[in-house]
Enzyme design. Structure first.
Site: not given
Length: 205
Positions: A85, A185, A187
């Site tokens: 990001c 992202h 995650e």
């Protein structure tokens, strides 16, 4: 001091969620660190990021020796690098949020606001398709989670590794040599994101 993977802690917001995702990959040798001495010797480096370009670049530069350690490890020694990001955006030559702020300059280009368009919400938030251009060992096409109001414009189209669509093409990944940056992202991208992290951890440029 050294670590297999250095996850750089510079107050970037999504640090713990990235650390948790790395644990999900079962990869055990991760150091969450703000220590330049650990980063300079790390086998791999991950730079997360959430927030404004200028704030994140300032926070990174405020850690004594950190940018220099990253340059030695990544540019000179060739350690694989992943920017996530804003961590990806910091790879650019400059960010254009509240004025112009110099970036790391690893990928020529700039980061500017996503242009509003009818029916298009900014920031770009939610799940979207990642369309990979060409072959890269870390990237596969799939659905990933995005949250950003600014986008990377790379000077060299060959350094754009993936695109997504949000009122037009938006850069989803950039890279060259031993470095890669993703706008999405991992995650927060469930199985797709974990697989992306696993491929990065196995990548040998």
């Amino acid at each position: 001091m050294s670590a297999a993977v250095a996850l750089i802690d510079y107050g970037a917001g999504n640090l713990q969620s990235v650390a948790n995702a790395l644990k999900e990959t079962k990869y055990e040798h991760v150091a969450v660190t703000a220590d330049a001495d650990i980063v300079v010797n790390a086998e791999r480096i991950i730079l997360p990021g959430v927030g404004a370009f200028a704030h994140c670049m300032g926070a990174l530069g405020a850690i004594p020796g950190m940018i220099e350690a990253m340059e030695i490890a990544v540019l000179e020694r060739g350690a694989p690098f992943l920017g996530i990001c804003v961590g990806m955006q910091l790879m650019a030559g400059e960010g254009c949020e509240h004025g112009v702020t110099p970036g790391l300059g690893w990928i020529a280009g700039s980061v500017a606001a996503i242009a509003p368009a009818p029916g298009i919400k900014v920031p770009h938030m939610g799940w979207n398709h990642v369309d990979v251009s060409g072959l890269h060992p870390v990237l596969k096409a799939g659905e990933a989670y995005f949250l950003h109001g600014y986008a990377f414009a790379a000077d060299d189209p060959e350094q754009v590794l993936a695109l997504t669509d949000h009122g037009g093409p938006i850069v989803a990944a950039v890279g060259r040599d031993n470095m890669i940056g993703v706008q999405f992202h991992p995650e927060k991208s469930q199985a797709y994101g974990l697989a992306t992290l696993e491929r990065f951890l196995a990548w040998r440029p």
